[in-house]
Design a protein around this motif. Structure first.
Motif, mmCIF file in Angstrom:
data_model
loop_
_atom_site.group_PDB
_atom_site.id
_atom_site.type_symbol
_atom_site.label_atom_id
_atom_site.label_comp_id
_atom_site.label_asym_id
_atom_site.label_seq_id
_atom_site.Cartn_x
_atom_site.Cartn_y
_atom_site.Cartn_z
ATOM 1 N N SER A 22 0.805 -1.236 0.000
ATOM 2 C CA SER A 22 0.000 0.000 0.000
ATOM 3 C C SER A 22 0.832 1.278 0.000
ATOM 4 O O SER A 22 0.627 2.161 -0.840
ATOM 5 N N SER A 23 1.786 1.379 0.929
ATOM 6 C CA SER A 23 2.553 2.627 0.986
ATOM 7 C C SER A 23 3.441 2.766 -0.241
ATOM 8 O O SER A 23 3.692 3.879 -0.722
ATOM 9 N N GLN A 24 3.883 1.647 -0.778
ATOM 10 C CA GLN A 24 4.731 1.716 -1.974
ATOM 11 C C GLN A 24 3.933 2.141 -3.204
ATOM 12 O O GLN A 24 4.465 2.785 -4.110
ATOM 13 N N ILE A 25 2.660 1.789 -3.245
ATOM 14 C CA ILE A 25 1.814 2.218 -4.367
ATOM 15 C C ILE A 25 1.719 3.744 -4.356
ATOM 16 O O ILE A 25 1.872 4.405 -5.389
ATOM 17 N N ALA A 26 1.490 4.301 -3.171
ATOM 18 C CA ALA A 26 1.387 5.762 -3.064
ATOM 19 C C ALA A 26 2.678 6.421 -3.537
ATOM 20 O O ALA A 26 2.656 7.418 -4.275
ATOM 21 N N GLY A 27 3.808 5.859 -3.142
ATOM 22 C CA GLY A 27 5.100 6.420 -3.539
ATOM 23 C C GLY A 27 5.325 6.328 -5.037
ATOM 24 O O GLY A 27 5.816 7.280 -5.663
#
Ligand code: TYD
Length: 210
Positions: A22-27
């Protein structure tokens, strides 16, 4: 910048629950937007009003394995028709948290759905269409389970599955990646967030902006 004129691409992120996508998708989305690209960020099951209703059922109601597989593809059909294909046609990149690889991993690998049933649904719903690039977050299910437990939120029907279920899901993901190495970028999700993010942006730069 010439990169802005790159054709729109369909990118997906996959992995077992708790792999940390999830956080990597945002990045990754921020990195693409910083290059001046239009994009939509979406997810499966879901991504449309009907798909989100199907998601609620899929995550919380017990059902037959065939029903589960068909509802995943029903939500996907709507997602393709309403969002993914129109966006790509307009030159807008699409970044999705999961797509059909998840059905292969969870329903075929995890639940034991016959692979030919999956293949028929996939050929019906998106013949000849696949993501341009798929990041597979690979992680030991024991580590992933600890991460899911650490969130403190109530687990859904999939997150409540046992370790052996996620071992099968992981193996099915890796088999699917091995069958299509050009499309998949397998990420060691036990690495630090900074290292994972660097690997993702380097891969995007090399594949689409070199
Ligand atoms: P996800 O959005 O990753 O969950 P969360 O919001 O908890 O991070 O995915 C929801 C769940 O649905 C996940 O456990 C995997 C499952 N799933 C399938 O079993 N098959 C599918 O085809 C898809 C898209 C998801």
């Amino acid at each position: 910048m010439s990169a802005v004129h790159a054709p729109a691409r369909f990118l997906t992120f996959e992995g077992i629950d708790g792999a940390g996508k999830s956080s990597q998708i945002a990045g990754a989305c921020s990195w693409l937007e910083a290059r001046g690209l239009a994009l939509i960020q979406t997810r499966e099951p879901g991504g449309t009003p009907l798909g989100e209703q199907l998601r609620t059922l899929l995550l919380h109601e017990a059902m037959h394995i065939d029903t589960e597989a068909m509802l995943m593809f029903a939500a996907r059909r709507e997602h393709l028709a309403q969002r993914i294909l129109p966006a790509l046609a307009e030159g807008c990149w699409v970044v999705s948290d999961r797509f059909s690889d998840a059905t292969y991993a969870y329903q075929v690998g995890g639940r034991g759905l016959a692979a030919d049933k999956f293949a028929r649904l996939e050929a019906w719903v998106h013949p000849g269409f696949q993501p341009d690039l798929t990041f597979l977050f690979d992680l030991d299910p024991a580590i992933a389970a600890a991460r899911v437990a650490g969130t403190g939120s109530a687990p859904d029907r999939f997150e409540r599955e046992q370790r052996d279920f996620f071992e099968r899901v992981r193996a099915a993901y890796l088999a699917r990646a091995a069958a299509d190495p050009e499309r998949f970028c397998v990420i060691d999700a036990s690495a630090s967030p900074g290292d994972i993010s660097a690997r993702i942006t380097a891969t995007l730069a090399e594949r689409f902006f070199a």
